[in-house]
Design an enzyme around this catalytic site. Structure first.
Site, PDB file in Angstrom:
ATOM      1  CB  SER A 295      54.675  33.843  45.124  1.00  0.00           C
ATOM      2  OG  SER A 295      53.781  33.792  44.039  1.00  0.00           O
TER       3      SER A 295
ATOM      4  CE1 TYR B  94      54.129  37.116  43.238  1.00  0.00           C
ATOM      5  CE2 TYR B  94      54.736  38.977  44.610  1.00  0.00           C
ATOM      6  CZ  TYR B  94      54.187  37.712  44.477  1.00  0.00           C
ATOM      7  OH  TYR B  94      53.718  37.041  45.581  1.00  0.00           O
TER       8      TYR B  94
ATOM      9  CE  LYS C 179      56.622  37.596  47.537  1.00  0.00           C
ATOM     10  NZ  LYS C 179      56.659  37.927  48.969  1.00  0.00           N
TER      11      LYS C 179
HETATM   12  C1  WQD Z   1      44.663  35.341  38.378  1.00  0.00           C
HETATM   13  C2  WQD Z   1      44.090  35.112  36.989  1.00  0.00           C
HETATM   14  C3  WQD Z   1      44.843  36.748  35.413  1.00  0.00           C
HETATM   15  C4  WQD Z   1      42.814  40.221  37.077  1.00  0.00           C
HETATM   16  C5  WQD Z   1      48.455  36.070  42.518  1.00  0.00           C
HETATM   17  C6  WQD Z   1      49.087  37.086  43.401  1.00  0.00           C
HETATM   18  C7  WQD Z   1      50.486  36.701  43.766  1.00  0.00           C
HETATM   19  C8  WQD Z   1      50.610  35.237  44.128  1.00  0.00           C
HETATM   20  C9  WQD Z   1      49.954  34.329  43.124  1.00  0.00           C
HETATM   21  C10 WQD Z   1      50.793  35.035  46.527  1.00  0.00           C
HETATM   22  C11 WQD Z   1      45.128  35.329  35.890  1.00  0.00           C
HETATM   23  C12 WQD Z   1      43.332  36.829  35.613  1.00  0.00           C
HETATM   24  C13 WQD Z   1      43.342  38.954  36.846  1.00  0.00           C
HETATM   25  C14 WQD Z   1      41.749  40.702  36.269  1.00  0.00           C
HETATM   26  C15 WQD Z   1      41.797  38.637  35.045  1.00  0.00           C
HETATM   27  N1  WQD Z   1      50.045  34.979  45.422  1.00  0.00           N
HETATM   28  N2  WQD Z   1      42.822  38.181  35.854  1.00  0.00           N
HETATM   29  N3  WQD Z   1      41.274  39.881  35.276  1.00  0.00           N
HETATM   30  O1  WQD Z   1      48.531  36.745  38.808  1.00  0.00           O
HETATM   31  O2  WQD Z   1      47.849  34.459  39.677  1.00  0.00           O
HETATM   32  O3  WQD Z   1      48.991  36.145  41.195  1.00  0.00           O
HETATM   33  O4  WQD Z   1      48.599  34.757  43.007  1.00  0.00           O
HETATM   34  O5  WQD Z   1      51.921  35.341  46.627  1.00  0.00           O
HETATM   35  O6  WQD Z   1      50.830  37.487  44.893  1.00  0.00           O
HETATM   36  O7  WQD Z   1      49.121  38.316  42.740  1.00  0.00           O
HETATM   37  O8  WQD Z   1      46.635  36.469  40.471  1.00  0.00           O
HETATM   38  O9  WQD Z   1      44.363  37.414  40.550  1.00  0.00           O
HETATM   39  O10 WQD Z   1      46.176  38.730  39.358  1.00  0.00           O
HETATM   40  O11 WQD Z   1      45.304  36.614  38.338  1.00  0.00           O
HETATM   41  O12 WQD Z   1      41.352  37.927  34.129  1.00  0.00           O
HETATM   42  O13 WQD Z   1      41.232  41.839  36.440  1.00  0.00           O
HETATM   43  O14 WQD Z   1      43.062  36.058  36.771  1.00  0.00           O
HETATM   44  O15 WQD Z   1      45.174  36.951  34.052  1.00  0.00           O
HETATM   45  O16 WQD Z   1      44.871  34.434  34.843  1.00  0.00           O
HETATM   46  P1  WQD Z   1      48.040  35.916  39.932  1.00  0.00           P
HETATM   47  P2  WQD Z   1      45.587  37.402  39.705  1.00  0.00           P
END
Ligand code: WQD
Length: 337
Positions: A124, A148, A152
């Site tokens: 990741s 998390y 990884k």
């Molecule tokens: C993205 C953005 C949140 C939820 C993911 C996967 C992880 C890895 C990397 C593969 C952030 C914002 C989120 C919500 C929001 N992929 N958000 N409202 O944290 O980048 O991680 O990609 O391994 O497995 O989890 O993804 O979609 O949770 O967040 O504003 O209800 O969206 O703060 O800025 P993240 P995410």
């Protein structure tokens, strides 16, 4: 090759099964169905004509995993099975250590006993941590900002040790950015169990009316519109990257590391606006506090995988949103089991 796909009943795993079968590989899935769906594999069967065999077990049960390897002649393993939500990992870090790290150690032990020596690992971009706005290549420093991401990085290091001392182990680590979207057919897609932890599936459930509004975690980041930026990449592009990795394992004399992303940064508000265009109506949102463990920006430099394998993403953000929405519309009840 006969490929064991751990976590293959999950979002990225099931889409990877489609690409593996279409590329002529045989596929066996192991999954504990804590997050994945057996129905997703039925859909893989609809798309490819072959419904992958599923063995339901917990990969931390090494004895059970050894039994699986004894029953099947596996050539290579693609290891997806993990807990994968940044926000959740802060709430239950020990569960993340157990599933992600203990699970990987258990898999490595079973692979060594079965003399299966080829591994593609689902890693990741969250390992990179806060990047003060630069594009991330594979030499960028690791700075995991949440449990998390730490799991990884730890798994990558364990795999590197097994490659150094594990008699002929070959491994490729794929650090993907934010996989979203769904298979263009509308047959296969993303369906988290319970409240979606990731932004796109949550937004999709706002679009179906299941959720009232999207909480946007933080509007005060040092970005143009104040919301955090990620590199969203189509799940089918990520799946294709795994098939490419399998084809290059024999070159991996040392553990290899590749970013899978698009190189394009998209803010949460920009993603929201694109999904609204796709759905054709307003999708309510509220900007709330930042989420612990988040960083302002994570965007890939993918030149290494492009130069090494010729892997390029085929789909842009509009297609990701269109394919996600098509899946939601065609599967209002989601997966059945
Ligand atoms: C993205 C953005 C949140 C939820 C993911 C996967 C992880 C890895 C990397 C593969 C952030 C914002 C989120 C919500 C929001 N992929 N958000 N409202 O944290 O980048 O991680 O990609 O391994 O497995 O989890 O993804 O979609 O949770 O967040 O504003 O209800 O969206 O703060 O800025 P993240 P995410």
């Amino acid at each position: 090759m006969k490929v064991l796909v751990t976590g293959g009943a999950g979002f990225i795993g099931s889409h990877t099964c489609v690409e593996l079968l279409d590329a002529g590989h045989d596929v066996l899935v192991v999954d504990d169905l804590s997050a994945g769906f057996a129905d997703a594999l039925d859909r893989v069967g609809v798309l490819t004509g072959v419904r992958p065999e599923l063995e339901v077990l917990d990969i931390t049960d090494t004895a059970a995993l050894c039994g699986l390897f004894a029953r099947h002649a596996i050539d290579a393993v693609i290891h997806f099975a993990a807990r994968k939500a940044v926000g959740e990992s802060i709430e239950i870090p020990l569960e993340y250590f157990h599933t992600n790290v203990t699970g990987t150690i258990s898999l490595l032990r079973a692979m060594r006993e079965a003399k299966v020596r080829q591994l593609v690992f689902s890693s990741s971009c969250s390992i990179y941590g806060d990047t003060n706005g630069t594009l991330l290549d594979e030499q960028s420093p690791s700075a995991p900002a949440n449990p998390y991401a730490w799991t990884k990085l730890t798994c990558e290091q364990l795999i590197a040790q097994e490659c150094a001392y594990g008699e002929g182990m070959r491994a490729i680590n794929l650090r993907y950015f934010n996989p979203i979207g769904a298979h263009p057919s509308g047959v296969l897609g993303e369906q988290p169990r319970g409240v979606p932890r990731n932004v796109l599936p949550y937004l999709a459930e706002v679009a179906t009316g299941e959720r009232e509004y999207l909480q946007i975690f933080g509007g005060d980041y040092p970005t143009d519109d104040g919301t955090a930026i990620r590199d969203y990449v189509h799940v089918v592009d990520v799946a294709a990257g795994h098939v490419a990795a399998l084809n290059h394992l024999e070159d991996a004399d040392e553990p290899q590391l590749f970013n899978l992303g698009t190189g394009v940064g998209t803010s949460v508000l920009e993603l929201h606006a694109q999904y609204e265009r796709e759905v054709g109506r307003e999708l309510p949102y509220r900007i709330t506090e930042r989420r612990r463990g988040d960083v302002p920006r994570l965007v890939a430099d993918c030149s290494r995988v492009q130069d090494a394998w010729g892997w390029h993403t085929q789909y842009d953000l509009a297609q990701m949103c269109a394919d996600s929405w098509r899946f939601m519309q065609r599967n209002p009840e989601g997966y059945s089991r």
